[in-house]
Design an enzyme around this catalytic site. Structure first.
Site, mmCIF file in Angstrom:
data_model
loop_
_atom_site.group_PDB
_atom_site.id
_atom_site.type_symbol
_atom_site.label_atom_id
_atom_site.label_comp_id
_atom_site.label_asym_id
_atom_site.label_seq_id
_atom_site.Cartn_x
_atom_site.Cartn_y
_atom_site.Cartn_z
ATOM 1 N N GLY A 207 0.776 -1.235 0.000
ATOM 2 C CA GLY A 207 0.000 0.000 0.000
ATOM 3 C C GLY A 207 0.809 1.288 0.000
ATOM 4 O O GLY A 207 0.238 2.363 0.119
ATOM 5 N N TRP B 219 2.370 2.868 -2.440
ATOM 6 C CA TRP B 219 2.082 3.775 -3.576
ATOM 7 C C TRP B 219 0.761 4.499 -3.311
ATOM 8 O O TRP B 219 0.613 5.673 -3.631
ATOM 9 C CB TRP B 219 2.018 2.994 -4.905
ATOM 10 C CG TRP B 219 3.371 2.750 -5.502
ATOM 11 C CD1 TRP B 219 4.551 2.649 -4.836
ATOM 12 C CD2 TRP B 219 3.685 2.598 -6.894
ATOM 13 N NE1 TRP B 219 5.583 2.431 -5.718
ATOM 14 C CE2 TRP B 219 5.079 2.386 -6.980
ATOM 15 C CE3 TRP B 219 2.935 2.590 -8.066
ATOM 16 C CZ2 TRP B 219 5.733 2.187 -8.202
ATOM 17 C CZ3 TRP B 219 3.579 2.401 -9.289
ATOM 18 C CH2 TRP B 219 4.971 2.198 -9.357
ATOM 19 N N ASP C 257 -5.178 -5.782 -5.746
ATOM 20 C CA ASP C 257 -4.046 -6.706 -5.573
ATOM 21 C C ASP C 257 -4.595 -8.106 -5.263
ATOM 22 O O ASP C 257 -5.729 -8.255 -4.817
ATOM 23 C CB ASP C 257 -3.118 -6.256 -4.439
ATOM 24 C CG ASP C 257 -1.714 -6.844 -4.576
ATOM 25 O OD1 ASP C 257 -0.770 -6.095 -4.902
ATOM 26 O OD2 ASP C 257 -1.544 -8.077 -4.382
ATOM 27 N N LYS D 240 5.610 -1.025 -14.161
ATOM 28 C CA LYS D 240 6.892 -1.739 -14.012
ATOM 29 C C LYS D 240 6.966 -2.918 -14.970
ATOM 30 O O LYS D 240 5.968 -3.574 -15.247
ATOM 31 C CB LYS D 240 6.969 -2.255 -12.580
ATOM 32 C CG LYS D 240 8.085 -3.260 -12.341
ATOM 33 C CD LYS D 240 8.513 -3.225 -10.927
ATOM 34 C CE LYS D 240 7.754 -4.157 -10.015
ATOM 35 N NZ LYS D 240 8.172 -3.904 -8.618
HETATM 36 C C1 SAM Z 1 6.101 -4.939 -5.643
HETATM 37 S S1 SAM Z 1 4.504 -5.303 -5.052
HETATM 38 C C2 SAM Z 1 3.703 -3.727 -5.118
HETATM 39 C C3 SAM Z 1 4.150 -2.766 -4.066
HETATM 40 C C4 SAM Z 1 3.258 -1.540 -3.988
HETATM 41 N N1 SAM Z 1 3.455 -0.684 -5.153
HETATM 42 C C5 SAM Z 1 3.532 -0.706 -2.759
HETATM 43 O O1 SAM Z 1 4.100 0.361 -2.918
HETATM 44 O O2 SAM Z 1 3.155 -1.095 -1.661
HETATM 45 C C6 SAM Z 1 3.807 -6.177 -6.412
HETATM 46 C C7 SAM Z 1 2.388 -6.642 -6.193
HETATM 47 O O3 SAM Z 1 1.834 -7.093 -7.442
HETATM 48 C C8 SAM Z 1 0.797 -7.998 -7.104
HETATM 49 N N2 SAM Z 1 0.333 -8.782 -8.274
HETATM 50 C C9 SAM Z 1 1.049 -9.648 -9.026
HETATM 51 N N3 SAM Z 1 0.268 -10.222 -9.970
HETATM 52 C C10 SAM Z 1 -0.978 -9.686 -9.820
HETATM 53 C C11 SAM Z 1 -2.224 -9.881 -10.480
HETATM 54 N N4 SAM Z 1 -2.341 -10.760 -11.508
HETATM 55 N N5 SAM Z 1 -3.311 -9.191 -10.064
HETATM 56 C C12 SAM Z 1 -3.197 -8.317 -9.017
HETATM 57 N N6 SAM Z 1 -2.037 -8.083 -8.350
HETATM 58 C C13 SAM Z 1 -0.939 -8.755 -8.740
HETATM 59 C C14 SAM Z 1 1.439 -8.869 -6.029
HETATM 60 O O4 SAM Z 1 0.466 -9.517 -5.251
HETATM 61 C C15 SAM Z 1 2.262 -7.837 -5.232
HETATM 62 O O5 SAM Z 1 1.612 -7.446 -4.057
#
Ligand code: SAM
Length: 209
Positions: A52, A54, A72, A152
């Site tokens: 969370g 971002w 997510d 990303k």
């Molecule tokens: C690097 S983290 C994000 C961090 C976030 N931006 C923050 O600042 O807290 C990447 C996230 O992408 C989510 N994710 C990966 N594949 C996904 C999908 N198909 N649908 C939804 N979320 C996904 C993962 O569950 C993970 O929590």
């Protein structure tokens, strides 16, 4: 990342000290300062929003009149202001028409999504590229004309093709590597500014449901 590694990570420690949910906040802050994506009152969609940080940054920038929506696979457990809504779900199953019906068209679509990395780049990179393309399709289908995009991707063979695809849909497309990304990582962001009118018109969210 394991706890032992975290203890030596300055951004992790700084985020903890400043009460942010994760070190990723500093990447969005850096990108937003450079590309001016989030304005006061903006409608922001954050794909892959857990834990969370971002959303914490975006709501600080956009303010209490803004609308922020996070999605997510994992539930966000953070206490966030009431104008931030989070949902548990897979972006591949997101109903774009329902999103637009409920929240209106977004000014900014962000994606920090990453696969659960296996360490095998032949597997991780294509999964990351697919997540990137899905984020781009969601952005195209749910944004207003002139809206912005930032997502990303792990840099691999299709990196330049992905930039060209963003270029096709937005007035401006730029790859950006954050100063906060670890040296050994293949992580890059691609930023699109100004969704083109013809692309926004052609995107048909109804067909996606
Ligand atoms: C690097 S983290 C994000 C961090 C976030 N931006 C923050 O600042 O807290 C990447 C996230 O992408 C989510 N994710 C990966 N594949 C996904 C999908 N198909 N649908 C939804 N979320 C996904 C993962 O569950 C993970 O929590």
């Amino acid at each position: 990342m394991g706890d032992k590694k975290n203890r030596h990570d300055p951004n992790y420690l700084r985020a903890k000290r400043e009460n942010f949910a994760g070190r990723a906040i500093y990447k969005l802050e850096e990108i937003d300062k450079r590309f001016r994506l989030i304005k006061p009152g903006a409608r922001v969609l954050d794909l892959g929003c857990w834990p969370g940080s971002w959303l914490q940054y975006a709501v600080k920038r956009a303010g209490t009149d803004a609308t922020l929506v996070g999605v997510d696979l994992k539930a966000v457990e953070l206490a966030l202001p009431s104008n931030v809504k989070t949902f548990v779900g897979d972006v591949n199953k997101l109903k774009l028409d329902k999103m637009v019906e409920r929240f209106g068209r977004f000014d900014v679509v962000l994606s920090d999504m990453a696969p659960n990395t296996t360490g095998n780049k032949d597997f991780d990179i294509p999964v990351s590229e697919d997540l990137f393309l899905r984020a781009l399709d969601i952005a195209t289908g749910c944004s207003r004309i002139g809206g912005h995009f930032c997502a990303k991707v792990f840099q691999g063979a299709r990196f330049h093709e992905l930039i060209r695809e963003v270029e096709r849909r937005y007035q401006q497309a730029k790859p950006y590597r954050s100063a906060h990304t670890r040296k050994q990582s293949r992580e890059q962001y691609i930023i699109g500014r100004g969704l083109k009118a013809n692309v926004a018109r052609d995107a048909n969210p109804i067909a996606d449901s």
